[in-house]
Design a protein around this motif. Structure first.
Motif, PDB file in Angstrom:
ATOM      1  N   HIS A  25       6.982   4.848  -7.598  1.00  0.00           N
ATOM      2  CA  HIS A  25       6.269   4.079  -6.573  1.00  0.00           C
ATOM      3  C   HIS A  25       6.851   4.269  -5.172  1.00  0.00           C
ATOM      4  O   HIS A  25       6.517   3.514  -4.270  1.00  0.00           O
ATOM      5  N   THR A  27       7.845   7.258  -2.027  1.00  0.00           N
ATOM      6  CA  THR A  27       7.499   8.614  -1.601  1.00  0.00           C
ATOM      7  C   THR A  27       8.658   9.602  -1.761  1.00  0.00           C
ATOM      8  O   THR A  27       8.431  10.808  -1.803  1.00  0.00           O
ATOM      9  N   GLU A  39       0.947  -5.561  -9.579  1.00  0.00           N
ATOM     10  CA  GLU A  39      -0.048  -5.090  -8.622  1.00  0.00           C
ATOM     11  C   GLU A  39      -1.197  -6.095  -8.623  1.00  0.00           C
ATOM     12  O   GLU A  39      -2.127  -5.976  -9.420  1.00  0.00           O
ATOM     13  N   ARG A  65       2.939   1.491  -0.114  1.00  0.00           N
ATOM     14  CA  ARG A  65       2.857   2.830  -0.696  1.00  0.00           C
ATOM     15  C   ARG A  65       4.230   3.468  -0.900  1.00  0.00           C
ATOM     16  O   ARG A  65       4.344   4.645  -1.242  1.00  0.00           O
ATOM     17  N   SER A  67       6.715   4.250   1.188  1.00  0.00           N
ATOM     18  CA  SER A  67       7.388   5.067   2.204  1.00  0.00           C
ATOM     19  C   SER A  67       8.410   4.196   2.929  1.00  0.00           C
ATOM     20  O   SER A  67       8.365   2.963   2.849  1.00  0.00           O
ATOM     21  N   LYS A  82       3.444  -4.953  -5.550  1.00  0.00           N
ATOM     22  CA  LYS A  82       2.891  -3.744  -4.950  1.00  0.00           C
ATOM     23  C   LYS A  82       1.462  -4.026  -4.497  1.00  0.00           C
ATOM     24  O   LYS A  82       0.580  -4.287  -5.315  1.00  0.00           O
ATOM     25  N   GLY A  84      -2.070  -3.026  -3.022  1.00  0.00           N
ATOM     26  CA  GLY A  84      -2.958  -1.868  -2.929  1.00  0.00           C
ATOM     27  C   GLY A  84      -4.388  -2.293  -3.161  1.00  0.00           C
ATOM     28  O   GLY A  84      -4.937  -3.100  -2.424  1.00  0.00           O
ATOM     29  N   ASP A  88      -7.187  -4.525   0.047  1.00  0.00           N
ATOM     30  CA  ASP A  88      -7.436  -3.403   0.970  1.00  0.00           C
ATOM     31  C   ASP A  88      -8.821  -3.513   1.609  1.00  0.00           C
ATOM     32  O   ASP A  88      -9.477  -2.505   1.875  1.00  0.00           O
ATOM     33  N   SER A 104      -4.429   1.793   2.956  1.00  0.00           N
ATOM     34  CA  SER A 104      -3.692   2.964   3.446  1.00  0.00           C
ATOM     35  C   SER A 104      -3.874   3.106   4.946  1.00  0.00           C
ATOM     36  O   SER A 104      -4.997   3.084   5.447  1.00  0.00           O
ATOM     37  N   SER A 129       1.266   1.656   4.077  1.00  0.00           N
ATOM     38  CA  SER A 129       0.166   0.692   4.045  1.00  0.00           C
ATOM     39  C   SER A 129       0.116  -0.061   5.372  1.00  0.00           C
ATOM     40  O   SER A 129       1.077  -0.056   6.152  1.00  0.00           O
TER      41      SER A 129
END
Length: 302
Positions: A25, A27, A39, A65, A67, A82, A84, A88, A104, A129
């Motif tokens: 999960h 990057t 999630e 996401r 990063s 998490k 997502g 969104d 995103s 995100s």
């Protein structure tokens, strides 16, 4: 913990995973297990999760996401949320957009550019995100989130939800109030953009994307910029001049494309990355008497 897991599974609030490797999960593809990874499938279900966390006095952490994160090899204690799908949403009202925290940032900037809206061109290559971008005031190409964000809807641990204005978020370089003073989860953000000429906006977006591809190693697992720029100096340039490009410890390597990126060159551990970060700090301080501070967020068990 067992009771909390049972309760969460019975609530049907989305995906609930036990001892989930966070390398899946992030990057940079590094990170030990989360005790519980959830999630949530909606904001309402996220609120239910926070209630369980509160009632069971569990530690928690929200991610998007993955990063800008380096997760310990020992993983994270408690619950990792998490954000997502389901968090969104996107609503466009003229030049104002309201977008869910799990959206995103890259796909958002691409979508609105095609509608002739200007202001998020800088975000075309930031692989996070919306919530994470607000949390850390993400930026590039001379701009950042604080330039376009009007307000953000925040969920706090006590279950309350509050709209915080741009000023109340206390933005500064890669920082917001959410990191320390008032930890919370960005469930929605409102951006004020400007109407522009669609073709020129799309062209600028593509130019920014091309620049990233040419100068940054996104073909390797990485977390983004590792160090904050010690202005007026730039971290990548200092590291390059110090001759550290390509230097590696274990499976972690300083990118030969950009000195401020550490890549997972093959089975790197968080320990490898941390050792490399410390080596850079020591080298730069010994050469220039400049203290380097990390931009990447280092989290998890010690």
């Amino acid at each position: 913990m067992v009771e909390a897991v049972k309760e969460l599974q019975e609530l049907n609030i989305g995906k609930v995973k036990i001892n989930e490797p966070l390398a899946h999960h992030t990057t940079i593809k590094i990170g030990g297990p989360a005790d519980i990874l959830i999630e949530p499938s909606s904001v309402e279900n996220l609120q239910k999760v926070m209630e369980v966390i509160r009632n069971h006095h569990l530690n928690w952490r929200a991610i998007g996401r993955g990063s800008n994160l380096l997760v310990s090899d020992k993983g994270i204690e408690g619950v990792v949320l998490k954000l997502g799908n389901g968090i969104d949403s996107l609503e466009i009202n003229g030049t104002e957009i309201t977008v869910g925290g799990g959206h995103s940032l890259v796909s958002l900037s691409t979508l609105i550019s095609k509608k002739g809206l200007s202001g998020l061109e800088f975000a075309s290559g930031i692989p996070g995100s919306v919530g994470g971008a607000v949390y850390m005031n993400a930026g590039a190409h001379g701009s950042d989130i604080s330039r376009v964000l009007t307000k953000a809807h925040i969920l706090f641990l006590d279950g309350s939800m509050e709209w915080l204005s741009n000023d109340e978020l206390e933005f500064s370089y890669r920082t917001s109030i959410l990191q320390n003073k008032r930890p919370g989860i960005v469930v929605e953000a409102v951006f004020q953009l400007e109407a522009g000429e669609r073709n020129s906006i799309v062209a600028q977006m593509q130019k920014n994307k091309d620049y990233r591809k040419e100068t940054q190693p996104w073909n390797f697992p990485c977390a983004g910029s590792i160090f904050r720029n010690p202005l007026p100096n730039y971290a990548g340039k200092l590291i390059e001049v110090a001759g550290l490009k390509g230097f590696s410890i274990g499976g972690a390597k300083i990118s030969e494309m950009h000195g401020n990126f550490i890549v997972n060159a093959g089975n790197a551990t968080a320990g490898d990355v941390l050792a490399l970060i410390q080596h850079v700090k020591d080298t730069i301080y010994n050469l220039y008497q400049i203290k380097m501070e990390t931009e990447v967020e280092i989290i998890g068990r010690k």
